[in-house]
Motif scaffolding. Structure first.
Motif, PDB file in Angstrom:
ATOM      1  N   LEU A  21       9.035  -6.825  -2.590  1.00 16.82           N
ATOM      2  CA  LEU A  21       8.938  -6.721  -4.042  1.00 16.82           C
ATOM      3  C   LEU A  21       7.536  -6.336  -4.493  1.00 16.82           C
ATOM      4  O   LEU A  21       7.350  -5.740  -5.552  1.00 16.82           O
ATOM      5  CB  LEU A  21       9.331  -8.070  -4.667  1.00 16.82           C
ATOM      6  CG  LEU A  21       9.195  -8.225  -6.180  1.00 16.82           C
ATOM      7  CD1 LEU A  21      10.082  -7.222  -6.900  1.00 16.82           C
ATOM      8  CD2 LEU A  21       9.546  -9.644  -6.590  1.00 16.82           C
ATOM      9  N   SER A  22       6.531  -6.670  -3.670  1.00 18.51           N
ATOM     10  CA  SER A  22       5.134  -6.486  -4.048  1.00 18.51           C
ATOM     11  C   SER A  22       4.622  -5.100  -3.676  1.00 18.51           C
ATOM     12  O   SER A  22       4.642  -4.712  -2.504  1.00 18.51           O
ATOM     13  CB  SER A  22       4.264  -7.552  -3.359  1.00 18.51           C
ATOM     14  OG  SER A  22       2.899  -7.219  -3.434  1.00 18.51           O
ATOM     15  N   ASP A  23       4.136  -4.362  -4.681  1.00 24.27           N
ATOM     16  CA  ASP A  23       3.525  -3.062  -4.396  1.00 24.27           C
ATOM     17  C   ASP A  23       2.278  -3.222  -3.544  1.00 24.27           C
ATOM     18  O   ASP A  23       2.006  -2.403  -2.662  1.00 24.27           O
ATOM     19  CB  ASP A  23       3.168  -2.359  -5.710  1.00 24.27           C
ATOM     20  CG  ASP A  23       4.393  -1.856  -6.463  1.00 24.27           C
ATOM     21  OD1 ASP A  23       5.333  -1.367  -5.807  1.00 24.27           O
ATOM     22  OD2 ASP A  23       4.420  -1.964  -7.699  1.00 24.27           O
ATOM     23  N   GLY A  24       1.507  -4.287  -3.806  1.00 24.16           N
ATOM     24  CA  GLY A  24       0.300  -4.521  -3.022  1.00 24.16           C
ATOM     25  C   GLY A  24       0.607  -4.748  -1.562  1.00 24.16           C
ATOM     26  O   GLY A  24      -0.081  -4.226  -0.674  1.00 24.16           O
ATOM     27  N   ALA A  25       1.646  -5.543  -1.302  1.00 20.92           N
ATOM     28  CA  ALA A  25       2.041  -5.793   0.087  1.00 20.92           C
ATOM     29  C   ALA A  25       2.490  -4.502   0.760  1.00 20.92           C
ATOM     30  O   ALA A  25       2.123  -4.223   1.915  1.00 20.92           O
ATOM     31  CB  ALA A  25       3.159  -6.836   0.137  1.00 20.92           C
ATOM     32  N   LEU A  26       3.287  -3.703   0.062  1.00 24.12           N
ATOM     33  CA  LEU A  26       3.775  -2.451   0.649  1.00 24.12           C
ATOM     34  C   LEU A  26       2.633  -1.483   0.930  1.00 24.12           C
ATOM     35  O   LEU A  26       2.635  -0.787   1.953  1.00 24.12           O
ATOM     36  CB  LEU A  26       4.801  -1.802  -0.280  1.00 24.12           C
ATOM     37  CG  LEU A  26       6.151  -2.513  -0.367  1.00 24.12           C
ATOM     38  CD1 LEU A  26       7.004  -1.913  -1.469  1.00 24.12           C
ATOM     39  CD2 LEU A  26       6.893  -2.454   0.964  1.00 24.12           C
ATOM     40  N   ASN A  27       1.641  -1.437   0.054  1.00 26.16           N
ATOM     41  CA  ASN A  27       0.480  -0.570   0.301  1.00 26.16           C
ATOM     42  C   ASN A  27      -0.263  -1.002   1.558  1.00 26.16           C
ATOM     43  O   ASN A  27      -0.693  -0.161   2.359  1.00 26.16           O
ATOM     44  CB  ASN A  27      -0.454  -0.591  -0.904  1.00 26.16           C
ATOM     45  CG  ASN A  27       0.115   0.152  -2.100  1.00 26.16           C
ATOM     46  OD1 ASN A  27       0.958   1.029  -1.946  1.00 26.16           O
ATOM     47  ND2 ASN A  27      -0.327  -0.204  -3.299  1.00 26.16           N
ATOM     48  N   LEU A  28      -0.409  -2.304   1.730  1.00 20.98           N
ATOM     49  CA  LEU A  28      -1.095  -2.801   2.926  1.00 20.98           C
ATOM     50  C   LEU A  28      -0.261  -2.548   4.177  1.00 20.98           C
ATOM     51  O   LEU A  28      -0.794  -2.171   5.225  1.00 20.98           O
ATOM     52  CB  LEU A  28      -1.389  -4.300   2.768  1.00 20.98           C
ATOM     53  CG  LEU A  28      -2.331  -4.906   3.801  1.00 20.98           C
ATOM     54  CD1 LEU A  28      -3.707  -4.242   3.729  1.00 20.98           C
ATOM     55  CD2 LEU A  28      -2.465  -6.409   3.582  1.00 20.98           C
ATOM     56  N   ALA A  29       1.051  -2.735   4.064  1.00 16.60           N
ATOM     57  CA  ALA A  29       1.935  -2.466   5.208  1.00 16.60           C
ATOM     58  C   ALA A  29       1.842  -1.002   5.632  1.00 16.60           C
ATOM     59  O   ALA A  29       1.827  -0.690   6.831  1.00 16.60           O
ATOM     60  CB  ALA A  29       3.375  -2.835   4.854  1.00 16.60           C
ATOM     61  N   ARG A  30       1.758  -0.097   4.646  1.00 11.02           N
ATOM     62  CA  ARG A  30       1.609   1.322   4.970  1.00 11.02           C
ATOM     63  C   ARG A  30       0.299   1.568   5.726  1.00 11.02           C
ATOM     64  O   ARG A  30       0.250   2.359   6.678  1.00 11.02           O
ATOM     65  CB  ARG A  30       1.644   2.157   3.698  1.00 11.02           C
ATOM     66  CG  ARG A  30       3.007   2.257   3.040  1.00 11.02           C
ATOM     67  CD  ARG A  30       3.005   3.245   1.894  1.00 11.02           C
ATOM     68  NE  ARG A  30       4.284   3.242   1.197  1.00 11.02           N
ATOM     69  CZ  ARG A  30       4.529   2.538   0.086  1.00 11.02           C
ATOM     70  NH1 ARG A  30       3.567   1.812  -0.465  1.00 11.02           N
ATOM     71  NH2 ARG A  30       5.723   2.588  -0.474  1.00 11.02           N
ATOM     72  N   ASP A  38      13.664  -5.135   7.694  1.00  7.74           N
ATOM     73  CA  ASP A  38      12.873  -6.357   7.515  1.00  7.74           C
ATOM     74  C   ASP A  38      12.773  -6.643   6.017  1.00  7.74           C
ATOM     75  O   ASP A  38      12.145  -5.887   5.271  1.00  7.74           O
ATOM     76  CB  ASP A  38      11.482  -6.157   8.131  1.00  7.74           C
ATOM     77  CG  ASP A  38      10.550  -7.337   7.890  1.00  7.74           C
ATOM     78  OD1 ASP A  38      11.051  -8.448   7.642  1.00  7.74           O
ATOM     79  OD2 ASP A  38       9.321  -7.139   7.965  1.00  7.74           O
ATOM     80  N   LEU A  39      13.386  -7.726   5.577  1.00  6.38           N
ATOM     81  CA  LEU A  39      13.395  -8.109   4.162  1.00  6.38           C
ATOM     82  C   LEU A  39      12.219  -9.022   3.854  1.00  6.38           C
ATOM     83  O   LEU A  39      12.062 -10.062   4.489  1.00  6.38           O
ATOM     84  CB  LEU A  39      14.708  -8.817   3.817  1.00  6.38           C
ATOM     85  CG  LEU A  39      15.990  -8.005   3.994  1.00  6.38           C
ATOM     86  CD1 LEU A  39      17.216  -8.896   3.808  1.00  6.38           C
ATOM     87  CD2 LEU A  39      16.031  -6.840   3.019  1.00  6.38           C
ATOM     88  N   GLY A  40      11.392  -8.646   2.873  1.00  3.56           N
ATOM     89  CA  GLY A  40      10.191  -9.413   2.567  1.00  3.56           C
ATOM     90  C   GLY A  40       9.128  -9.150   3.613  1.00  3.56           C
ATOM     91  O   GLY A  40       8.574 -10.063   4.215  1.00  3.56           O
ATOM     92  N   THR A  41       8.805  -7.897   3.806  1.00  3.47           N
ATOM     93  CA  THR A  41       8.010  -7.471   4.961  1.00  3.47           C
ATOM     94  C   THR A  41       6.548  -7.902   4.909  1.00  3.47           C
ATOM     95  O   THR A  41       5.905  -8.037   5.940  1.00  3.47           O
ATOM     96  CB  THR A  41       8.121  -5.939   5.143  1.00  3.47           C
ATOM     97  OG1 THR A  41       7.641  -5.562   6.422  1.00  3.47           O
ATOM     98  CG2 THR A  41       7.340  -5.197   4.049  1.00  3.47           C
ATOM     99  N   GLY A  42       5.984  -8.105   3.703  1.00  2.00           N
ATOM    100  CA  GLY A  42       4.591  -8.530   3.593  1.00  2.00           C
ATOM    101  C   GLY A  42       3.634  -7.548   4.242  1.00  2.00           C
ATOM    102  O   GLY A  42       3.611  -6.363   3.905  1.00  2.00           O
ATOM    103  N   SER A  43       2.868  -8.019   5.205  1.00  2.00           N
ATOM    104  CA  SER A  43       1.910  -7.177   5.919  1.00  2.00           C
ATOM    105  C   SER A  43       2.580  -6.135   6.794  1.00  2.00           C
ATOM    106  O   SER A  43       1.926  -5.234   7.319  1.00  2.00           O
ATOM    107  CB  SER A  43       0.998  -8.042   6.786  1.00  2.00           C
ATOM    108  OG  SER A  43       1.753  -8.692   7.802  1.00  2.00           O
ATOM    109  N   GLY A  44       3.910  -6.278   6.974  1.00  2.00           N
ATOM    110  CA  GLY A  44       4.640  -5.372   7.863  1.00  2.00           C
ATOM    111  C   GLY A  44       4.664  -5.845   9.298  1.00  2.00           C
ATOM    112  O   GLY A  44       5.118  -5.113  10.187  1.00  2.00           O
ATOM    113  N   CYS A  45       4.226  -7.083   9.543  1.00  2.00           N
ATOM    114  CA  CYS A  45       4.066  -7.539  10.927  1.00  2.00           C
ATOM    115  C   CYS A  45       5.357  -7.449  11.734  1.00  2.00           C
ATOM    116  O   CYS A  45       5.361  -6.931  12.858  1.00  2.00           O
ATOM    117  CB  CYS A  45       3.478  -8.952  10.971  1.00  2.00           C
ATOM    118  SG  CYS A  45       4.461 -10.230  10.162  1.00  2.00           S
TER     119      CYS A  45
END
Length: 299
Positions: A157-166, A131-138
């Motif tokens: 690209l966003s560390d903040g988004a990846l932290n939330l997705a985790r 999933d490219l550009g996963t954001g929230s990981g939805c």
């Protein structure tokens, strides 16, 4: 002075659950349409532990001042323009309960629709999904839920988004590999795994010139990085995705992207070459060009 919630003036004695729902809807009508107020009131009460079934089965249940105070705070933020999902800190996507905040886009119904369409297309469970550009990981998480034996990657690209997705992966007990990468960068393709069965993306596709037609709450609260592209090059992300699909999809693998309705044919043409056996442009429930898919040629 902005609009005040009805709950500021409620007497301190307990209110019935049914009466509370009615008053909540009345308050939301100060800034929302009737249908929006109805849907929001149901979501707010569910968030606070009062699903619709409980409201219907126990309409006379007393609701104390603490819950009314919470509702008052929620409604006040909504009247100020903050999206409900950010106010509650969560949303539901394909029956997954996900955390959302200003680090990520709020998942849209169109993205959920793309999920359903691509799952219907899949004839054999994919072994590797990206999933490219996963954001929230939805999307990554929904696909992992549906294909539990697949290896799933979420790229952003966003560390903040990846932290939330985790966090969302942990909350839903789903194992996904998260990786930081800029899909526009030439080296990003080397960071992806090989032999991908399913490549999906909902990249930024709203042109800067379209801002004037967008809701204030989107412009003020949702991350511009995940929304907008320059008017002079609206397909830049799709060209990058097409290059990745040609290099990284296994024969017979598929790529799916959500698109700007204004550029349906132009986006589809990026996947209409000898690298793909066939491609398609699909409409959403509003009859707008919204999804493009393509299948990698077999040798």
């Amino acid at each position: 002075m902005g609009p005040l919630s009805y709950f500021c003036f409620m007497p301190k004695q307990p209110h019935s659950l049914l009466n509370l729902r009615r008053k909540l809807q009345q308050s939301l009508l100060q800034s929302q349409t009737q249908s929006e107020a109805t849907a929001m009131s149901m979501r707010i009460l569910e968030h606070l532990g009062y699903p619709s079934a409980r409201v219907l089965s126990e309409p006379g249940e007393a609701v104390g001042p603490e819950t009314r105070a919470q509702i008052n705070e929620i409604v006040s933020e909504i009247h100020r323009g903050r999206p409900l999902q950010y106010v509650l800190g969560s949303c539901i996507f394909d029956e997954l309960h996900l955390l959302v905040d200003e680090r990520v886009l709020i998942p849209r119904p169109e993205t959920e629709e793309m999920l359903y369409q691509m799952v219907d297309f899949v004839k054999k469970p994919p072994q590797r999904i990206v999933d490219l550009g996963t954001g929230s990981g939805c999307l990554a998480l929904a696909l992992k839920k549906r294909f539990p034996f697949a290896e799933v990657w979420g790229i952003d690209l966003s560390d903040g988004a990846l932290n939330l997705a985790r966090e969302n992966a942990g909350r839903n007990d789903l194992a996904v590999q998260w990786k930081r990468a800029d899909i526009l960068h030439a080296k990003a393709i080397e960071q992806l795994p090989d032999d991908i069965d399913l490549l999906v993306s909902n990249p930024p596709y709203v042109c800067e010139s379209e801002k004037k037609r967008m809701e204030r709450k989107v412009l003020e609260y949702e991350p511009a990085l995940a929304l907008f592209v320059e008017d002079h090059d609206p397909l830049r992300y799709y060209r990058a995705i097409a290059r990745m699909a040609k290099r990284k999809l296994k024969p017979g693998g598929m790529v799916w992207v959500e698109i700007n309705e204004r550029f349906g044919k132009e986006t589809a043409s990026l996947f209409d070459d000898k690298s793909f056996s066939h491609s398609g442009l699909l409409k959403d429930i509003h009859e707008k060009d919204r999804f493009v898919y393509a299948k990698r040629c077999r040798p």
